[in-house]
Design an enzyme around this catalytic site. Structure first.
Site, PDB file in Angstrom:
ATOM      1  N   HIS A 383       0.834  -1.207   0.000  1.00 26.16           N
ATOM      2  CA  HIS A 383       0.000   0.000   0.000  1.00 26.16           C
ATOM      3  C   HIS A 383       0.871   1.260   0.000  1.00 26.16           C
ATOM      4  O   HIS A 383       0.707   2.145  -0.853  1.00 26.16           O
ATOM      5  CB  HIS A 383      -0.913  -0.015   1.230  1.00 26.16           C
ATOM      6  N   GLU A 384       1.800   1.321   0.944  1.00 24.24           N
ATOM      7  CA  GLU A 384       2.643   2.516   1.035  1.00 24.24           C
ATOM      8  C   GLU A 384       3.548   2.649  -0.181  1.00 24.24           C
ATOM      9  O   GLU A 384       3.840   3.764  -0.626  1.00 24.24           O
ATOM     10  CB  GLU A 384       3.463   2.501   2.333  1.00 24.24           C
ATOM     11  N   HIS A 390       3.423   6.662  -6.971  1.00 22.91           N
ATOM     12  CA  HIS A 390       2.693   7.832  -7.457  1.00 22.91           C
ATOM     13  C   HIS A 390       3.593   9.065  -7.417  1.00 22.91           C
ATOM     14  O   HIS A 390       3.572   9.903  -8.320  1.00 22.91           O
ATOM     15  CB  HIS A 390       1.455   8.036  -6.579  1.00 22.91           C
TER      16      HIS A 390
END
Length: 591
Positions: A383-384, A390
């Site tokens: 997730h991180e 991004h």
């Protein structure tokens, strides 16, 4: 010392950014550029310019006189309160310890027993030192057979930073004042409430739309949650002798039920997820799907467990990142990604490459074994890393829309939640696992059991997220909420939850996401963005989880585009259509 220096300088930073954001001369320059040359600028720069003009308004640039001075004072006071709130949570977490005997910890995994015994020995004490840091708290709540120990830890955990603990750490007055200040700031800027102000730069158009989304999802999830709870209560009564299932029993009873139904335990799986293998597997997946290379790099670090890496394509540096994986005293709980710097093409034509910081709170290695991660830990790491991608893979030259900058807050979880899906793919799990003793990958039979258990209690989990999102939205949308925070939470729980929390539960006193973490009136974003991420993943389900062509399209249209277009435009460019909720419901077993 670091915290003292930060606290001392926070007012200076807040004052600088407040004055910069509300500077009428600079605001006039931006508006002049927009009026005279805006139409001729490249699309990313037009978007950055439009965002900047909007943000000047949101920062009080159109206020004057006493109103402007009051707005600046609100910003300064709010920053102090948010920092103090965070410190109270940290101090309350660090300040608790409970010493238990080996008998009291029957059922707790061996690695946790060793770590807690060593912690007690370091203080010259017998037994095992239990804390509220998640690498200890989580396994004890999940595996300890002693109901008394579970109740002790649960009570301490849910009353952190509240009036039920040391008065100097009570976050109650801070929450009340913060909510009142946020409402006052919204009024000064011409908005009915803080929620409406918060939604200006987001995808959602109004608080009513968000509440409708959350309540619709709650309606769909409730039958599944009621079924989850009924099954858990039956099992707890008949198999565990727990006829009055309490909040401190949920983790323990749920783990036992999962073991009975799917014939595996999280601890069995954990032996396969050694941190070195998980990290190597994550890098391999990212390198394959997004066509980059990741290698170790060197930089000064703030702790000897922190590592530094570089990301390249075709031998050219794209980005770098720090990884701070382990829990330790004095470190904020949870997991997050922060930018150290953003991508930017400077006026002289040189490129500033982005640097990310990825922080988790996993259990550190014990003895000679490498760190072992639960499957939930692995999901958190992915997730991180999605947030990091991004930031790091953006190709946008304008700093205002580079990476996550300019991305609507309720879409910012798209890449992070998207990356979680890899953790459920059978061929991916083979790349992530090597048993700590044998080196063998996760057996297919165990993979099948894990996948079958993926949506175990998904109804209860969904309602929990909706409860937090609706509570956050209501206390920021109702102008008198600062006087009745607990009442609003109780009303939301009555409406949404299928299991009543104890009256002493003070969850809101450590809800750092909304009181100290930027998610105020925005916690709904996790479920909102999950619609996007599930639908995006469905493209990989069609083409294959490691499809390079699909990964390239995702990279180019979403990761590289950053905030240069609206999130809806980015998604539509990738998927060829607007998002649908169907994939989310299907992924969570609620279709």
């Amino acid at each position: 010392a670091l915290r003292a220096a930060y606290t001392e300088n926070l007012p200076k930073l807040t004052d600088f950014h407040t004055r910069l954001g509300a500077d009428e001369r600079l605001y006039a320059k931006y508006k002049a550029i927009q009026a005279s040359a805006g139409a001729d600028l490249p699309a990313p720069r037009r978007k950055a310019l439009a965002n900047a003009v909007r943000d000047f308004v949101l920062s009080g640039a159109e206020l004057s006189g006493p109103a402007k001075a009051r707005f600046a004072a609100i910003q300064a006071r709010a920053a102090d309160l948010e920092q103090l709130y965070s410190e109270h949570v940290l101090d309350a977490t660090d300040g608790f310890s409970h010493y238990a005997s080996l008998t009291e910890l029957d059922g707790v995994p061996a690695d946790v027993l060793q770590a807690t015994r060593e912690a007690a020995q370091a203080e010259g004490l017998e037994g095992h030192k239990l804390t509220l840091h998640y690498p200890v708290y989580g396994p004890v709540m999940q595996y300890a057979r002693s109901r008394a120990v579970r109740q002790t830890l649960y009570t301490a955990y849910v009353t952190r930073a509240s009036e039920l603990g040391p008065i100097d750490r009570d976050n109650g007055p801070l929450m009340d004042e913060l909510l009142a200040l946020r409402q006052e700031a919204a009024t000064l800027l011409g908005h009915a409430n803080y929620a409406e102000l918060s939604l200006v730069p987001k995808m959602a158009r109004s608080a009513a739309e968000v509440q409708g989304f959350l309540r619709d999802l709650a309606k769909r999830a409730r039958p599944h949650a009621e079924q989850d709870l009924a099954e858990l209560r039956r099992f707890a009564a008949t198999e565990l002798g727990l006829h009055d299932l309490a909040s401190w029993d949920l983790g323990y009873a749920s783990e036992k039920l999962k073991e009975a139904r799917f014939a595996f335990s999280d601890q069995e799986v954990k032996r396969y997820f050694t941190e070195p293998r998980v990290l190597a597997g994550l890098f391999e997946i990212v390198q394959t799907v997004f066509e980059v290379t990741i290698t170790a790099d060197a930089a000064p670090v703030w702790h000897d467990s922190v590592r530094f890496f570089r990301v390249e394509r075709a031998g050219r540096l794209l980005a770098q990142f720090y990884l701070d994986p382990y829990a330790r005293a004095g470190k904020r709980p949870g997991a997050w990604m922060d930018d150290v710097r953003l991508r930017w093409v400077r006026p002289d034509g040189s490129t500033q490459t982005p640097v990310a910081s990825l922080t988790c709170n996993f259990a550190a290695p014990v003895g000679t074994e490498p760190a072992l991660l639960t499957h939930d830990d692995v999901i958190t790491l992915f997730h991180e890393f999605g947030h990091g991608l991004h930031l790091m893979l953006t190709r946008i030259d304008d700093i205002g829309v580079s990476g996550l900058s300019g991305v609507e807050w309720d879409a910012v979880e798209l890449p992070s939640q998207f990356m979680e899906n890899f953790c459920w793919e059978a061929d991916v799990l083979q790349r992530l696992t090597a048993h700590v003793d044998t080196g063998l990958p996760l057996p297919q039979a165990l993979v099948d059991k894990m996948v079958a258990a993926k949506n175990f209690q998904s109804g209860l989990g969904t309602l929990r997220q909706i409860e937090m999102g609706l509570f956050d939205l209501r206390i920021h949308a109702e102008i008198d909420a600062s006087q009745r925070v607990q009442q609003v939470l109780d009303e939301v729980r009555t409406e949404i939850s299928v299991l009543r929390s104890p009256d002493f539960n003070r969850f809101q006193h450590s809800f750092s996401h909304i009181f100290a973490g930027g998610y105020s009136a925005g916690y709904y974003s996790y479920k909102w963005a999950e619609v996007l991420s599930a639908d995006a993943w469905s493209a990989f389900e069609e083409a294959g989880a490691l499809s390079v062509a699909t990964g390239r399209r995702f990279r180019e249209e979403i990761l590289e585009a950053g905030g240069s277009r609206s999130a809806l435009e980015n998604f539509t460019a990738f998927r060829g259509r607007e998002p649908r909720i169907d994939a989310l419901l299907r992924h969570q077993g609620m279709a």
